[in-house]
Design an enzyme around this catalytic site. Structure first.
Site, PDB file in Angstrom:
ATOM      1  N   GLU A 123       0.833  -1.202   0.000  1.00  0.00           N
ATOM      2  CA  GLU A 123       0.000   0.000   0.000  1.00  0.00           C
ATOM      3  C   GLU A 123       0.872   1.258   0.000  1.00  0.00           C
ATOM      4  O   GLU A 123       1.813   1.375   0.776  1.00  0.00           O
ATOM      5  CB  GLU A 123      -0.900  -0.009   1.244  1.00  0.00           C
ATOM      6  CG  GLU A 123      -1.866   1.163   1.316  1.00  0.00           C
ATOM      7  CD  GLU A 123      -2.706   1.149   2.583  1.00  0.00           C
ATOM      8  OE1 GLU A 123      -3.730   1.851   2.614  1.00  0.00           O
ATOM      9  OE2 GLU A 123      -2.336   0.443   3.546  1.00  0.00           O
ATOM     10  N   LYS A 161      -9.434   2.286  -2.375  1.00  0.00           N
ATOM     11  CA  LYS A 161      -9.681   1.733  -1.039  1.00  0.00           C
ATOM     12  C   LYS A 161     -11.093   2.073  -0.594  1.00  0.00           C
ATOM     13  O   LYS A 161     -11.490   3.251  -0.576  1.00  0.00           O
ATOM     14  CB  LYS A 161      -8.649   2.326  -0.071  1.00  0.00           C
ATOM     15  CG  LYS A 161      -8.642   1.727   1.334  1.00  0.00           C
ATOM     16  CD  LYS A 161      -7.452   2.272   2.098  1.00  0.00           C
ATOM     17  CE  LYS A 161      -7.327   1.670   3.485  1.00  0.00           C
ATOM     18  NZ  LYS A 161      -6.106   2.146   4.175  1.00  0.00           N
ATOM     19  N   CYS A 185      -5.893  -2.920   2.080  1.00  0.00           N
ATOM     20  CA  CYS A 185      -5.640  -2.798   3.516  1.00  0.00           C
ATOM     21  C   CYS A 185      -6.848  -3.092   4.392  1.00  0.00           C
ATOM     22  O   CYS A 185      -7.231  -4.227   4.581  1.00  0.00           O
ATOM     23  CB  CYS A 185      -5.054  -1.411   3.819  1.00  0.00           C
ATOM     24  SG  CYS A 185      -4.241  -1.354   5.452  1.00  0.00           S
TER      25      CYS A 185
END
Length: 340
Positions: A118, A195, A232
């Site tokens: 990330e 995300k 994530c």
């Protein structure tokens, strides 16, 4: 202690004798995976460049009516190269050079698809709540310097590259997003996945920089298979994993940046459970090291002001739909894990 403890795998190998060790590994990791026969040249290269290199193979039952489809996937974890006080361009350039070296090693290992961690071309600044100077590291997903470099690497090595960056959306008022750019082995930008779950806990102050993404649960058709990117914090949400499977993903990458005190007990479990529940492969990548910032910052958990986020514990691994998984990479070193 957290920054000195190398790995769970090495600890159990050191302290548990055979034959108990084999049973412990079976219970923790599932069936024993085949070790890949990596060349002496690439192993020497990894040693010279100071990163761990491991390779494992998942074996499937052969079919009579369809040919085997074998691919190799690489996942890369790394520390920042220069301190956060260095000029921003120098920091990014140093990371570019480091990752290009590691992608080169992945190519020598026959990797078809590689995924980076990330926000890989920068420190994980999203704890500091400081927009200046860190937002200067945001860049276009389509033609920013990192994407252009990864396009060159993709063509050079005939490799699909998943490149997570801090995106500056120049078409929409320069909004920032936490984005993974998916680049074909032809060099074409296939698209991007943003995300879609943002943490607001402890030192995680990510909503200062970007909000939940608007790209849904995209799946990208590549020459080597259908892939998706669950960035994530999305790994904490089972329905998030489910949607990528419903949309046809065969491999789901989870590029992350997470620290030991917050998430480490969950790390070996969540992506493995997702692989079992959704009948696909999962690849979890976590950065490694402790990043110190020039200015102290406070967080919502009452801790005194501090200059670091904690130890990013690496431990990147790959899990299969049968519940088996690779050992994790080291908690303290850069690493490349190759899986077939």
């Amino acid at each position: 202690m957290a920054e000195k403890f190398e790995s769970l795998e090495k600890s159990i190998e050191k302290h548990i004798p055979e034959p108990e060790l084999s049973e412990v590994k079976r219970i923790l990791f599932g069936k024993t995976l085949r070790k890949l026969d990596l060349t002496k040249e690439v192993l020497k290269y990894a040693e010279e460049k100071d990163f761990e290199l491991q390779g494992f193979g998942f074996d499937a039952q052969p079919e009579e009516t369809r040919p085997a489809r074998n691919i190799r996937v690489g996942i890369i974890q790394n520390q920042i190269v220069l301190p956060t006080t260095a000029p921003l361009g120098n920091q990014r350039d140093a990371l570019h050079r480091r990752i290009c070296d590691m992608i080169g090693a992945a190519s020598q290992c026959g990797v078809n698809i590689v995924c980076l961690q990330e926000a890989w071309p920068m420190p994980f600044v999203f704890c500091t709540r400081e927009k200046h100077p860190w937002c200067q590291l945001a860049e276009s997903a389509e033609d920013g310097p990192t994407t252009k470099l990864m396009q060159e690497m993709a063509v050079k090595y005939n490799m699909v590259i998943v490149s997570p960056i801090l995106e500056r959306d120049e078409d929409h008022c320069e909004i920032l997003w936490n984005t993974s750019v998916v680049i074909s082995n032809s060099g074409e930008v296939l698209g991007k996945s943003r995300k879609n779950h943002i943490p607001r806990v402890g030192d995680f102050n990510e909503s200062t920089y970007y909000m939940e993404g608007n790209t849904g649960h995209k799946v990208f058709q590549t020459q080597f298979g259908r892939i998706a990117v669950n960035i994530c914090y999305g790994r904490h949400h089972p329905l998030n994993w489910l949607m990528y499977g419903q949309n046809g993903a065969e491999i789901v990458f989870n590029p992350s940046a997470t620290v030991g005190a917050l998430s480490e007990p969950m790390w070996p479990i969540e992506a493995r459970c997702a692989a079992i529940a959704n009948s696909y492969f999962t690849c979890c990548i976590n950065r490694v090291g402790t990043e110190l910032f020039p200015n102290e910052f406070t967080s919502g958990d009452g801790k005194p002001a501090h200059k670091d986020f904690g130890h990013f514990y690496g431990s990147s691994y790959v899990a299969g739909p049968d519940g088996s998984r690779t050992p994790g990479l080291c908690r303290t070193r850069d690493g490349l894990l190759v899986t077939e």
